[in-house]
Scaffold this motif. Structure first.
Motif, PDB file in Angstrom:
ATOM      1  N   ASP A  10     -18.614-114.900  -0.778  1.00  0.00           N
ATOM      2  CA  ASP A  10     -19.780-115.769  -0.706  1.00  0.00           C
ATOM      3  C   ASP A  10     -20.907-114.969  -0.044  1.00  0.00           C
ATOM      4  O   ASP A  10     -20.652-113.985   0.660  1.00  0.00           O
ATOM      5  CB  ASP A  10     -19.405-117.010   0.111  1.00  0.00           C
ATOM      6  N   ASP A  12     -24.318-116.469   1.540  1.00  0.00           N
ATOM      7  CA  ASP A  12     -24.899-117.079   2.744  1.00  0.00           C
ATOM      8  C   ASP A  12     -23.821-117.384   3.782  1.00  0.00           C
ATOM      9  O   ASP A  12     -22.838-118.064   3.502  1.00  0.00           O
ATOM     10  CB  ASP A  12     -25.658-118.358   2.373  1.00  0.00           C
ATOM     11  N   PHE A  18     -27.806-117.014   6.967  1.00  0.00           N
ATOM     12  CA  PHE A  18     -28.696-118.132   6.646  1.00  0.00           C
ATOM     13  C   PHE A  18     -29.033-118.940   7.900  1.00  0.00           C
ATOM     14  O   PHE A  18     -30.191-119.291   8.135  1.00  0.00           O
ATOM     15  CB  PHE A  18     -28.005-119.035   5.608  1.00  0.00           C
ATOM     16  N   PHE A  44     -22.105-128.549   6.531  1.00  0.00           N
ATOM     17  CA  PHE A  44     -22.660-127.432   5.770  1.00  0.00           C
ATOM     18  C   PHE A  44     -24.186-127.434   5.704  1.00  0.00           C
ATOM     19  O   PHE A  44     -24.824-126.391   5.857  1.00  0.00           O
ATOM     20  CB  PHE A  44     -22.073-127.441   4.352  1.00  0.00           C
ATOM     21  N   PHE A  45     -24.765-128.601   5.454  1.00  0.00           N
ATOM     22  CA  PHE A  45     -26.204-128.650   5.217  1.00  0.00           C
ATOM     23  C   PHE A  45     -27.012-128.903   6.502  1.00  0.00           C
ATOM     24  O   PHE A  45     -26.859-129.939   7.152  1.00  0.00           O
ATOM     25  CB  PHE A  45     -26.548-129.717   4.185  1.00  0.00           C
ATOM     26  N   VAL A  46     -27.866-127.949   6.828  1.00  0.00           N
ATOM     27  CA  VAL A  46     -28.733-128.051   7.996  1.00  0.00           C
ATOM     28  C   VAL A  46     -29.563-129.331   7.921  1.00  0.00           C
ATOM     29  O   VAL A  46     -29.675-130.081   8.901  1.00  0.00           O
ATOM     30  CB  VAL A  46     -29.694-126.832   8.055  1.00  0.00           C
ATOM     31  N   THR A 102     -22.257-116.696  -5.290  1.00  0.00           N
ATOM     32  CA  THR A 102     -23.215-117.438  -4.477  1.00  0.00           C
ATOM     33  C   THR A 102     -23.928-118.533  -5.260  1.00  0.00           C
ATOM     34  O   THR A 102     -24.157-118.395  -6.457  1.00  0.00           O
ATOM     35  CB  THR A 102     -24.238-116.451  -3.849  1.00  0.00           C
ATOM     36  N   SER A 103     -24.246-119.624  -4.572  1.00  0.00           N
ATOM     37  CA  SER A 103     -24.950-120.748  -5.197  1.00  0.00           C
ATOM     38  C   SER A 103     -26.413-120.744  -4.788  1.00  0.00           C
ATOM     39  O   SER A 103     -26.719-120.602  -3.608  1.00  0.00           O
ATOM     40  CB  SER A 103     -24.325-122.073  -4.769  1.00  0.00           C
ATOM     41  N   PRO A 104     -27.312-120.907  -5.752  1.00  0.00           N
ATOM     42  CA  PRO A 104     -28.735-120.964  -5.405  1.00  0.00           C
ATOM     43  C   PRO A 104     -29.128-122.351  -4.883  1.00  0.00           C
ATOM     44  O   PRO A 104     -28.403-123.317  -5.104  1.00  0.00           O
ATOM     45  CB  PRO A 104     -29.436-120.689  -6.736  1.00  0.00           C
ATOM     46  N   ILE A 105     -30.253-122.419  -4.197  1.00  0.00           N
ATOM     47  CA  ILE A 105     -30.766-123.736  -3.811  1.00  0.00           C
ATOM     48  C   ILE A 105     -31.462-124.371  -5.010  1.00  0.00           C
ATOM     49  O   ILE A 105     -31.773-123.705  -5.999  1.00  0.00           O
ATOM     50  CB  ILE A 105     -31.737-123.681  -2.599  1.00  0.00           C
ATOM     51  N   LYS A 137     -18.340-122.847  -8.207  1.00  0.00           N
ATOM     52  CA  LYS A 137     -17.470-121.685  -7.958  1.00  0.00           C
ATOM     53  C   LYS A 137     -16.049-121.899  -8.474  1.00  0.00           C
ATOM     54  O   LYS A 137     -15.304-120.935  -8.605  1.00  0.00           O
ATOM     55  CB  LYS A 137     -17.466-121.350  -6.463  1.00  0.00           C
TER      56      LYS A 137
HETATM   57  N1  UMP Z   1     -27.947-124.152   1.687  1.00  0.00           N
HETATM   58  C1  UMP Z   1     -28.785-125.205   1.871  1.00  0.00           C
HETATM   59  N2  UMP Z   1     -28.789-125.810   3.083  1.00  0.00           N
HETATM   60  C2  UMP Z   1     -27.994-125.388   4.085  1.00  0.00           C
HETATM   61  C3  UMP Z   1     -27.143-124.306   3.871  1.00  0.00           C
HETATM   62  C4  UMP Z   1     -27.148-123.702   2.647  1.00  0.00           C
HETATM   63  O1  UMP Z   1     -29.508-125.593   0.988  1.00  0.00           O
HETATM   64  O2  UMP Z   1     -28.039-125.955   5.149  1.00  0.00           O
HETATM   65  C5  UMP Z   1     -27.966-123.494   0.400  1.00  0.00           C
HETATM   66  C6  UMP Z   1     -28.387-122.060   0.524  1.00  0.00           C
HETATM   67  C7  UMP Z   1     -27.721-121.369  -0.580  1.00  0.00           C
HETATM   68  C8  UMP Z   1     -26.544-122.234  -0.863  1.00  0.00           C
HETATM   69  O3  UMP Z   1     -28.547-121.323  -1.719  1.00  0.00           O
HETATM   70  O4  UMP Z   1     -26.704-123.467  -0.188  1.00  0.00           O
HETATM   71  C9  UMP Z   1     -25.307-121.556  -0.384  1.00  0.00           C
HETATM   72  O5  UMP Z   1     -24.229-122.116  -0.997  1.00  0.00           O
HETATM   73  P1  UMP Z   1     -22.872-121.320  -1.055  1.00  0.00           P
HETATM   74  O6  UMP Z   1     -23.047-120.193  -2.035  1.00  0.00           O
HETATM   75  O7  UMP Z   1     -22.631-120.772   0.336  1.00  0.00           O
HETATM   76  O8  UMP Z   1     -21.890-122.336  -1.463  1.00  0.00           O
END
Ligand code: UMP
Length: 200
Positions: A10, A12, A18, A44-46, A102-105, A137
């Protein structure tokens, strides 16, 4: 090559920091807003935690999102300590193929190219071909996925990979069931982990 161990890393919070990047930018851009210390991050999400904790502050969720939606946010993320060095060593190991998964926002405009640029800059040009960008994933084939996110779900109920949880402040109190953890890239544990997987 068929029998190689396929390791998915992964990005971030496993390679790129991040949480630290977010915290520093947020404090800089919104010094008057309340904040959560990095050690107190849960989930996970801020944005989710900020909205829950500071529900009386109007638009705090937007302030949070503005930070990571901004140009250069992903590009300027610092490295997780030891990650780049370990990833390079891992990629040189006999019988191991490494990919970055990795996953984009949602607001992908800057995030997408900047993830490529980050990999190019920190790991090198040959690593760009190892990037797998996906929201799901579970669709990616591999033996091992090292990822800080606890809830990795998608179209496939039983993914090919085994998930090893990379420790982060936000997941320290999470129930990870029978999954293993990798706490960092600096104490050498990752080498044992890889050797274990290679022997299967
Ligand atoms: N992300 C958010 N908010 C957060 C933490 C991560 O939007 O608080 C986003 C950033 C990255 C994605 O694009 O999530 C990471 O996802 P994984 O690849 O780690 O699953």
């Amino acid at each position: 090559c068929k029998k190689n161990l396929r390791v998915l890393l992964d990005m971030d919070q496993v390679l790129a920091d991040f949480e630290l990047g977010f915290f520093q930018e947020y404090r800089k851009k919104y010094p008057e807003y309340p904040y959560i210390e990095m050690k107190d991050r849960v989930g996970f999400f801020v944005k989710d935690q900020y909205e829950k904790m500071f529900s009386s502050v109007p638009n705090i969720g937007n302030a949070v999102a503005n930070i990571y939606n901004a140009k250069k946010f992903f590009l300027n993320l610092p490295e997780i300590e030891g990650a780049v060095d370990a990833a390079k060593k891992l990629a040189k190991m006999e019988g191991v193929d490494v990919f970055i998964c990795t996953s984009p926002i949602e607001k992908y405009k800057y995030c997408l190219p900047e993830k490529y640029e980050w990999v190019h800059k920190h790991l090198g040009p040959e690593w760009v071909a190892r990037i797998i960008l996906t929201k799901d994933k579970t669709m990616v084939n591999g033996h091992l996925l090292i990822d800080d996110r606890v809830d990795i779900i998608g179209a496939i109920e039983r993914p090919s990979w085994e998930h090893v949880v990379f420790s982060a402040n936000h997941n320290m109190k999470a129930d990870i069931g029978k999954r293993r953890r990798l706490d960092n890239w600096t104490n050498g544990d990752w080498k044992e982990l890889i050797e274990d997987f290679k022997m299967r």
